[in-house]
Design an enzyme around this catalytic site. Structure first.
Site, PDB file in Angstrom:
ATOM      1  N   ASP A   1      10.754  13.185  17.219  1.00  0.00           N
ATOM      2  CA  ASP A   1       9.842  12.072  16.981  1.00  0.00           C
ATOM      3  C   ASP A   1       8.673  12.230  17.937  1.00  0.00           C
ATOM      4  O   ASP A   1       8.843  12.155  19.157  1.00  0.00           O
ATOM      5  CB  ASP A   1      10.579  10.750  17.237  1.00  0.00           C
ATOM      6  CG  ASP A   1       9.712   9.533  17.031  1.00  0.00           C
ATOM      7  OD1 ASP A   1       8.494   9.667  16.826  1.00  0.00           O
ATOM      8  OD2 ASP A   1      10.259   8.406  17.090  1.00  0.00           O
ATOM      9  N   VAL A   2       7.479  12.466  17.405  1.00  0.00           N
ATOM     10  CA  VAL A   2       6.340  12.755  18.279  1.00  0.00           C
ATOM     11  C   VAL A   2       5.905  11.548  19.102  1.00  0.00           C
ATOM     12  O   VAL A   2       5.064  11.686  19.991  1.00  0.00           O
ATOM     13  CB  VAL A   2       5.135  13.323  17.490  1.00  0.00           C
ATOM     14  CG1 VAL A   2       5.493  14.665  16.856  1.00  0.00           C
ATOM     15  CG2 VAL A   2       4.622  12.332  16.456  1.00  0.00           C
TER      16      VAL A   2
ATOM     17  N   TYR B   1      -7.712   4.896  10.717  1.00  0.00           N
ATOM     18  CA  TYR B   1      -7.422   6.313  10.492  1.00  0.00           C
ATOM     19  C   TYR B   1      -8.554   7.186  11.013  1.00  0.00           C
ATOM     20  O   TYR B   1      -8.320   8.198  11.683  1.00  0.00           O
ATOM     21  CB  TYR B   1      -7.195   6.563   9.000  1.00  0.00           C
ATOM     22  CG  TYR B   1      -6.785   7.969   8.676  1.00  0.00           C
ATOM     23  CD1 TYR B   1      -5.521   8.435   8.995  1.00  0.00           C
ATOM     24  CD2 TYR B   1      -7.668   8.848   8.047  1.00  0.00           C
ATOM     25  CE1 TYR B   1      -5.133   9.741   8.698  1.00  0.00           C
ATOM     26  CE2 TYR B   1      -7.300  10.142   7.737  1.00  0.00           C
ATOM     27  CZ  TYR B   1      -6.026  10.592   8.061  1.00  0.00           C
ATOM     28  OH  TYR B   1      -5.660  11.882   7.778  1.00  0.00           O
TER      29      TYR B   1
END
Length: 252
Positions: free
Chosen positions: A53-54, A145
């Site tokens: 999991d980054v 984003y």
């Protein structure tokens, strides 16, 4: 011989979409490829999956250490893991901003930080980050984003300046709107998916969505030992969306 024969590559978010295409391309070109993803139950053929999991530094460090323990080296890091977000600057609460930045920006930081000791020992070290056309072109309903990917672009150039003297080249790709699972989910949720897809295709000068394999080809170029003089570069794979000013194609 393949361009990556003898080299080990690690691709985050490599179980699907662009990451999976990159993993397949590097494998085909001779690399031994590790895929880091939340779910590694299905990874591209010929690759090895490592669950990570980054957003969790310990998880990332354990996975990177496992890759180096398995193959004794790490030469190429592709920071591709990311999540999408929609809306204007007013449409997402603070916790959503933090969640997206944690994955899209700090995920790059954590994985690169963990990989640096091994990359410093490589004779052909390269890092390729996945940014986006959203980093360089103002797109509607993409404030969060765009901010995350703009940060990835700036980080790429700073990392390139910091680590080129150590023999580590850092670059990024800027895909246009790509035919990925995330875009597929957006289209499926639209009131008229066919019309929405036509509109996305029409805003790109070449009249279609970018393919994951096209992005993978750009990543392979930037990561290749044959590209030793390419550093600090953002390579657009966007059908001309950033730089060309053509008459918009009619939707539908």
């Amino acid at each position: 011989m393949g361009e990556f024969d003898g080299l080990v590559a690690l691709v985050t978010g490599g179980a699907s979409g662009i990451g999976a295409a990159v993993a397949r391309r590097l494998t085909a070109d001779g690399a031994r490829v590790a895929v880091l993803d939340l779910d590694v139950g299905e990874v591209p053929a010929g690759t090895v999956g490592f669950a990570a999991d980054v957003t969790d530094d310990g998880s990332v460090r354990r996975a990177v250490d496992a890759v180096v323990d398995r193959w004794g080296r790490l030469d190429v890091l592709v920071n591709n893991a990311g999540i999408g977000a929609q809306g204007t600057v007013a449409d997402n609460p603070d916790d959503e901003w933090l969640r997206v930045l944690d994955v899209n920006l700090l995920g790059v930081v954590r994985t690169t930080r963990a990989a640096l000791p091994a990359l410093r020992r490589s004779p052909a070290a390269a890092v390729v980050n996945t940014s986006s056309i959203a980093a360089t072109a103002g797109l509607p309903q993409r404030a969060l984003y765009s901010a995350s990917k703009g940060a990835v672009l700036a980080l790429t150039r700073a990392m390139a300046a910091d680590h080129l003297g150590e023999g580590i080249r850092v670059n990024c790709v800027d895909p246009g709107t790509a035919d990925t699972p995330w875009i597929g989910r957006l289209l499926a949720a639209a009131e008229d998916p066919a019309a929405e897809r036509a509109a996305l295709e029409a805003r790109q000068p070449h009249g279609r969505l970018v393919t994951a394999d096209e992005v993978a080809g750009a990543v392979a170029y930037l990561a290749s030992p044959r590209s030793g003089s390419t550093a600090g570069t953002a390579l657009a794979v966007d059908g001309g969306m950033q730089d060309l000013r053509l008459r918009p194609r009619p939707a539908g």
